[in-house]
Design a protein around this motif. Structure first.
Motif, PDB file in Angstrom:
ATOM      1  N   VAL A   1      17.686  43.908 -33.673  1.00 40.06           N
ATOM      2  CA  VAL A   1      18.436  44.857 -33.376  1.00 40.06           C
ATOM      3  C   VAL A   1      18.021  45.467 -32.003  1.00 40.06           C
ATOM      4  O   VAL A   1      18.903  46.035 -31.476  1.00 40.06           O
ATOM      5  N   SER A   2      16.790  45.433 -31.943  1.00 37.77           N
ATOM      6  CA  SER A   2      16.062  45.811 -30.648  1.00 37.77           C
ATOM      7  C   SER A   2      16.455  44.672 -29.278  1.00 37.77           C
ATOM      8  O   SER A   2      16.771  45.065 -28.071  1.00 37.77           O
TER       9      SER A   2
ATOM     10  N   ARG B   1      22.667  45.958 -24.121  1.00 38.63           N
ATOM     11  CA  ARG B   1      23.408  47.063 -23.616  1.00 38.63           C
ATOM     12  C   ARG B   1      22.860  47.880 -23.129  1.00 38.63           C
ATOM     13  O   ARG B   1      23.423  48.013 -22.222  1.00 38.63           O
ATOM     14  N   LEU B   2      21.545  48.222 -23.226  1.00 42.13           N
ATOM     15  CA  LEU B   2      20.830  48.452 -22.395  1.00 42.13           C
ATOM     16  C   LEU B   2      20.745  48.187 -20.577  1.00 42.13           C
ATOM     17  O   LEU B   2      21.515  48.893 -19.378  1.00 42.13           O
TER      18      LEU B   2
ATOM     19  N   ASP C   1      20.320  45.792 -28.831  1.00 41.71           N
ATOM     20  CA  ASP C   1      20.043  47.011 -28.067  1.00 41.71           C
ATOM     21  C   ASP C   1      19.768  47.083 -26.442  1.00 41.71           C
ATOM     22  O   ASP C   1      19.985  47.673 -25.320  1.00 41.71           O
ATOM     23  N   GLN C   2      18.555  46.540 -25.752  1.00 40.28           N
ATOM     24  CA  GLN C   2      18.022  45.687 -24.983  1.00 40.28           C
ATOM     25  C   GLN C   2      19.289  45.467 -24.360  1.00 40.28           C
ATOM     26  O   GLN C   2      19.366  45.741 -22.738  1.00 40.28           O
TER      27      GLN C   2
END
Length: 95
Positions: free
Chosen positions: A74-75, A81-82, A78-79
């Motif tokens: 998940v991390s 996507r950022l 998210d990274q």
């Protein structure tokens, strides 16, 4: 773009030590239960309790590992996507 973390792997010595430690602990517990000065029912109960404890410890370790791996995935999503948003953002674009 992004740094892929290196997957940590145990050394052969650490793996061997863990297997040997587990085998010695199981053997010592088994001998202790076998030589216990009590009835067969009590020894059988203790043997079943030890087996249950071992299986539940393995299950707990697997659940903890799976939860940690899921958190890392998940991390990383998210990274990514950022990083995509930052790459697409142009601060000099006129609105």
């Amino acid at each position: 773009m992004s740094e892929t973390p290196v997957k940590q792997q145990s050394t052969a010595a650490f793996y061997g030590q863990a297997v040997a430690s587990f085998a010695i602990a199981m053997a010592a517990t088994s001998v202790g239960i076998y030589r216990l000065d009590t009835g067969a029912w009590v020894r059988a109960f203790l043997a079943i309790a030890v087996l249950y404890l071992v299986t539940s410890a393995f299950t707990l370790a697997k659940v903890i590992r799976d939860r940690q791996e899921a958190g890392q995935i998940v991390s990383r999503v998210d990274q990514a996507r950022l990083e995509k948003l930052l790459a697409e953002h142009d601060p000099f674009e006129k609105i």
